[in-house]
Design an enzyme around this catalytic site. Structure first.
Site, PDB file in Angstrom:
ATOM      1  N   PRO A   9       0.791  -1.227   0.000  1.00  0.00           N
ATOM      2  CA  PRO A   9       0.000   0.000   0.000  1.00  0.00           C
ATOM      3  C   PRO A   9       0.828   1.284   0.000  1.00  0.00           C
ATOM      4  CG  PRO A   9      -0.364  -1.258   2.026  1.00  0.00           C
ATOM      5  CD  PRO A   9       0.517  -2.058   1.159  1.00  0.00           C
ATOM      6  N   ASN A  10       0.371   2.202  -0.807  1.00  0.00           N
ATOM      7  CA  ASN A  10       0.891   3.563  -0.916  1.00  0.00           C
ATOM      8  C   ASN A  10       2.239   3.685  -1.612  1.00  0.00           C
ATOM      9  OD1 ASN A  10      -1.346   4.872   0.413  1.00  0.00           O
ATOM     10  ND2 ASN A  10      -0.588   3.918   2.285  1.00  0.00           N
ATOM     11  N   ARG A  17       3.933  11.087  -1.592  1.00  0.00           N
ATOM     12  CA  ARG A  17       3.721  10.792  -0.177  1.00  0.00           C
ATOM     13  C   ARG A  17       4.972  11.083   0.639  1.00  0.00           C
ATOM     14  NH1 ARG A  17       3.940   5.110   2.656  1.00  0.00           N
ATOM     15  NH2 ARG A  17       3.231   5.732   4.715  1.00  0.00           N
ATOM     16  N   TYR A  22      10.364   9.473   2.218  1.00  0.00           N
ATOM     17  CA  TYR A  22      10.495   8.488   1.141  1.00  0.00           C
ATOM     18  C   TYR A  22      11.215   9.011  -0.097  1.00  0.00           C
ATOM     19  CZ  TYR A  22       7.107   6.105   4.052  1.00  0.00           C
ATOM     20  OH  TYR A  22       6.476   5.506   5.107  1.00  0.00           O
ATOM     21  N   ASN A  73       8.263  -5.031  -0.502  1.00  0.00           N
ATOM     22  CA  ASN A  73       8.083  -3.908   0.407  1.00  0.00           C
ATOM     23  C   ASN A  73       6.596  -3.928   0.747  1.00  0.00           C
ATOM     24  OD1 ASN A  73       7.642  -1.491   1.715  1.00  0.00           O
ATOM     25  ND2 ASN A  73       9.073  -0.353   0.428  1.00  0.00           N
ATOM     26  N   ALA A  76       2.654  -0.701   4.976  1.00  0.00           N
ATOM     27  CA  ALA A  76       2.045  -0.793   6.302  1.00  0.00           C
ATOM     28  C   ALA A  76       1.660  -2.222   6.687  1.00  0.00           C
ATOM     29  CB  ALA A  76       0.820   0.110   6.377  1.00  0.00           C
ATOM     30  N   HIS A  79       3.543  -4.437   9.423  1.00  0.00           N
ATOM     31  CA  HIS A  79       3.293  -4.377  10.851  1.00  0.00           C
ATOM     32  C   HIS A  79       1.962  -5.007  11.253  1.00  0.00           C
ATOM     33  CE1 HIS A  79       6.416  -1.505  10.034  1.00  0.00           C
ATOM     34  NE2 HIS A  79       5.563  -0.784   9.334  1.00  0.00           N
ATOM     35  N   ASP A  86       2.405 -15.815   6.214  1.00  0.00           N
ATOM     36  CA  ASP A  86       1.985 -17.187   5.919  1.00  0.00           C
ATOM     37  C   ASP A  86       2.144 -17.518   4.441  1.00  0.00           C
ATOM     38  OD1 ASP A  86       1.427 -17.607   8.587  1.00  0.00           O
ATOM     39  OD2 ASP A  86      -0.752 -17.464   8.362  1.00  0.00           O
ATOM     40  N   GLU A  97      12.844  -8.651   2.425  1.00  0.00           N
ATOM     41  CA  GLU A  97      12.004  -7.521   2.835  1.00  0.00           C
ATOM     42  C   GLU A  97      12.788  -6.233   2.620  1.00  0.00           C
ATOM     43  OE1 GLU A  97      10.056  -6.089   7.096  1.00  0.00           O
ATOM     44  OE2 GLU A  97      11.855  -7.340   7.103  1.00  0.00           O
ATOM     45  N   HIS A  99      12.552  -1.855   2.976  1.00  0.00           N
ATOM     46  CA  HIS A  99      11.887  -0.627   3.426  1.00  0.00           C
ATOM     47  C   HIS A  99      12.761   0.549   3.028  1.00  0.00           C
ATOM     48  CE1 HIS A  99       8.796  -2.735   5.571  1.00  0.00           C
ATOM     49  NE2 HIS A  99       9.736  -3.544   6.029  1.00  0.00           N
ATOM     50  N   ILE A 100      12.167   1.519   2.368  1.00  0.00           N
ATOM     51  CA  ILE A 100      12.895   2.694   1.899  1.00  0.00           C
ATOM     52  C   ILE A 100      13.400   3.515   3.080  1.00  0.00           C
ATOM     53  CG2 ILE A 100      12.649   4.873   0.636  1.00  0.00           C
ATOM     54  CD1 ILE A 100      10.548   3.356  -1.142  1.00  0.00           C
ATOM     55  N   SER A 101      12.535   3.725   4.066  1.00  0.00           N
ATOM     56  CA  SER A 101      12.921   4.507   5.241  1.00  0.00           C
ATOM     57  C   SER A 101      13.500   3.574   6.308  1.00  0.00           C
ATOM     58  CB  SER A 101      11.718   5.256   5.808  1.00  0.00           C
ATOM     59  OG  SER A 101      10.801   4.353   6.412  1.00  0.00           O
ATOM     60  N   ARG A 106      11.525   5.113  13.505  1.00  0.00           N
ATOM     61  CA  ARG A 106      10.214   5.749  13.348  1.00  0.00           C
ATOM     62  C   ARG A 106       9.286   5.357  14.489  1.00  0.00           C
ATOM     63  NH1 ARG A 106       8.241   5.379   7.437  1.00  0.00           N
ATOM     64  NH2 ARG A 106       6.772   6.893   8.277  1.00  0.00           N
ATOM     65  N   ARG A 110       5.978   0.701  14.083  1.00  0.00           N
ATOM     66  CA  ARG A 110       6.757   0.274  12.921  1.00  0.00           C
ATOM     67  C   ARG A 110       7.936  -0.636  13.302  1.00  0.00           C
ATOM     68  NH1 ARG A 110       4.786   3.163   8.514  1.00  0.00           N
ATOM     69  NH2 ARG A 110       3.958   5.209   9.057  1.00  0.00           N
TER      70      ARG A 110
END
Length: 145
Positions: A9-10, A17, A22, A73, A76, A79, A86, A97, A99-101, A106, A110
């Site tokens: 998402p996003n 955003r 980001y 990625n 949200a 978390h 699964d 996995e 994550h950009i940030s 944070r 998170r």
């Protein structure tokens, strides 16, 4: 080697955003960057982005027997989604996995990553270059199992 790159998402809103977190690179530029890097390194990539958890689960399941690795990625859903964990565990495809940030710096919520339990590695806080690092991790693993 075939790698599926999944964005949750996003991520389609990159560049719009929260650019302070980001960056200003947009989603299409990210895909072009990954494609060029992968091609240069002899890796075939396929991309998928959805804001819907079930669509992400479906795509992971569809990857079974088709892809050698997954870069994800989950946004949200990192978390909150045991379903993504699964699915990754069910297909048994090596997954990294991304994550950009730097999520470790944070908000408290998170700090939890459910999907991490099913991944061979995590790349966190390296901006969009983290996707390239994830490809390198998967490629190295396939060459040195």
């Amino acid at each position: 080697m075939k790698i599926l790159v999944i964005n949750g998402p996003n991520l389609n809103m990159l560049g719009i955003r929260e650019p302070g977190i980001y960056g200003s690179e947009n989603y299409n530029t990210l895909l072009e960057k990954i494609s060029a890097y992968a091609e240069k390194n002899g890796v075939e990539t396929c991309f998928f982005q959805s804001n819907y958890e079930g669509a992400l689960v479906d795509k992971i399941q569809e990857a079974y027997g088709v892809f050698d690795g997954i870069v994800i990625n989950p946004g949200a859903y990192t978390h909150t989604s045991i379903a993504l964990l699964d699915a990754v565990k069910a297909v048994g495809i090596p997954t990294v996995e991304v994550h950009i940030s730097d999520v470790s710096k944070r908000e408290d919520f998170r700090q939890i990553s459910y999907i991490r339990l099913g991944c061979i590695a995590s790349v966190i806080g390296h901006g969009t270059d983290g996707y390239l690092e994830a490809i390198d991790i998967l490629k190295e693993r396939s060459e040195n199992p």
